[in-house]
Design an enzyme around this catalytic site. Structure first.
Site, PDB file in Angstrom:
ATOM      1  N   ASP A  29       0.836  -1.205   0.000  1.00  0.00           N
ATOM      2  CA  ASP A  29       0.000   0.000   0.000  1.00  0.00           C
ATOM      3  C   ASP A  29       0.873   1.258   0.000  1.00  0.00           C
ATOM      4  O   ASP A  29       1.659   1.459  -0.919  1.00  0.00           O
ATOM      5  CB  ASP A  29      -0.968  -0.071   1.191  1.00  0.00           C
ATOM      6  CG  ASP A  29      -1.933   1.090   1.259  1.00  0.00           C
ATOM      7  OD1 ASP A  29      -2.834   1.156   0.414  1.00  0.00           O
ATOM      8  OD2 ASP A  29      -1.777   1.926   2.160  1.00  0.00           O
ATOM      9  N   TYR A  65      -1.154  11.196   2.470  1.00  0.00           N
ATOM     10  CA  TYR A  65      -2.049  11.345   1.314  1.00  0.00           C
ATOM     11  C   TYR A  65      -1.975  12.749   0.717  1.00  0.00           C
ATOM     12  O   TYR A  65      -2.078  12.912  -0.507  1.00  0.00           O
ATOM     13  CB  TYR A  65      -3.493  11.037   1.719  1.00  0.00           C
ATOM     14  CG  TYR A  65      -3.774   9.565   1.841  1.00  0.00           C
ATOM     15  CD1 TYR A  65      -4.266   8.832   0.760  1.00  0.00           C
ATOM     16  CD2 TYR A  65      -3.544   8.879   3.024  1.00  0.00           C
ATOM     17  CE1 TYR A  65      -4.527   7.479   0.852  1.00  0.00           C
ATOM     18  CE2 TYR A  65      -3.797   7.517   3.138  1.00  0.00           C
ATOM     19  CZ  TYR A  65      -4.280   6.819   2.050  1.00  0.00           C
ATOM     20  OH  TYR A  65      -4.525   5.464   2.148  1.00  0.00           O
ATOM     21  N   HIS A  86      -7.474  -6.333   0.766  1.00  0.00           N
ATOM     22  CA  HIS A  86      -6.376  -5.367   0.690  1.00  0.00           C
ATOM     23  C   HIS A  86      -5.161  -5.731   1.541  1.00  0.00           C
ATOM     24  O   HIS A  86      -4.095  -5.150   1.359  1.00  0.00           O
ATOM     25  CB  HIS A  86      -6.909  -3.992   1.124  1.00  0.00           C
ATOM     26  CG  HIS A  86      -5.906  -2.893   1.031  1.00  0.00           C
ATOM     27  ND1 HIS A  86      -5.146  -2.656  -0.102  1.00  0.00           N
ATOM     28  CD2 HIS A  86      -5.522  -1.940   1.935  1.00  0.00           C
ATOM     29  CE1 HIS A  86      -4.354  -1.610   0.106  1.00  0.00           C
ATOM     30  NE2 HIS A  86      -4.560  -1.164   1.333  1.00  0.00           N
TER      31      HIS A  86
END
Length: 286
Positions: free
Chosen positions: A97, A203, A263
């Site tokens: 990720d 992010y 995930h």
């Protein structure tokens, strides 16, 4: 198997990492919404043959959470300076990720320092942006929400358990994969001062990350690459043609879709992931 918890100052921040085993160095980089704890099933197995080093990324876990430096080039430099502090000239690198984004940038910026690369359940940032449409935007709502200054921190504070429960339930094939002690460990980590802001800043660096990625988009990763993903995760395996995505990134590539997996392959299917990692790392002699 003794797993040591250590800290060291590198690239101007205090970095926390777990370490176990002896042999050729293997570094594991966690993703969101996790910490170095995510690799608890891999560390004991890999440490039978390798020196396993598992950092908390900048902004996460027990590593410092500064106000800046979350672009992936700086975070890759965090790792390069950690390696220098530990006298490691070259590593095998595994990233999941967000950690895979750092690892991908590391492989491009420091090709001399990585022998082989594993990326887990990750679509590169520039490709997410390039292919974003209405359906993908709905699935990737959190990418956009996390970009808003201050608001996510204000809404999540005191509700970390609700926020994390949503992700772990929605993103795993079995929604109860992360529960009990594991869930409590993550909640505690994200309740630490600065932890939510650190994750959001990761992010919020997306625009800079995309600019960095676009600048060398034509340069393929030089070392052998293995891409793994959960076949049944709607935001990766179901939305993207992953072999095509990673063929754009690397020439020497093998790919694996993990069935009945979302995930978090390393937590959902640890035995399968350990087998694939051990096979891929077999020729890494240090």
């Amino acid at each position: 198997m003794k797993i040591s918890s250590r800290t060291i100052h590198a690239n101007t921040i205090r970095q926390h990492y777990l370490e176990a085993g002896d042999g050729p160095p293997v570094v594991l980089l966690h993703g969101f919404p996790e910490t170095s704890y995510a690799w608890r099933f891999q560390i004991p197995e890999l440490a039978k043959k390798y020196r396993v080093i598992v950092p908390d990324l900048r902004g996460y876990g027990e590593t410092d959470k500064p106000s800046s430096g979350y672009d992936k080039r700086t975070m890759a430099t965090d790792l390069r300076e950690l390696m220098r502090a530990l006298n490691l000239p070259k590593i095998a690198l595994v990233g999941h990720d967000r950690g895979a984004r750092v690892a991908t940038r590391f492989a491009k910026d420091h090709p001399e320092a990585v022998d082989r690369l594993v990326v887990m359940d990750n679509v590169p940032t520039r490709i997410v942006g390039r292919e974003l449409d209405a359906a993908k935007a709905k699935g990737y709502w959190f990418f956009l929400f996390h970009l808003v200054p201050d608001l996510p921190e204000a809404l999540i504070a005191g509700r970390e358990h609700i926020w994390l429960r949503y992700y772990f339930s929605d993103w795993c094939f079995d929604p109860l994969t992360i529960q009990g002690e594991a869930f409590d460990t993550y909640v505690k980590a994200y309740r630490a001062p600065g932890a939510i802001r650190g994750a959001m800043e990761d992010y919020r660096a997306n625009a800079t990350d995309v600019a960095q990625d676009n600048a060398d988009a034509s340069v393929k990763i030089a070392c052998p690459v293995m891409s793994l993903w959960g076949r049944d995760f709607k935001l990766v395996g179901e939305m993207f043609d992953m072999p095509r995505v990673w063929a754009e990134m690397a020439s020497n590539l093998v790919t694996h879709a993990i069935p009945e997996c979302g995930h978090l392959p390393h937590e959902e299917k640890p035995e399968e992931i350990n087998r694939l990692l051990i096979n891929f790392l077999a020729d890494w002699k240090g």
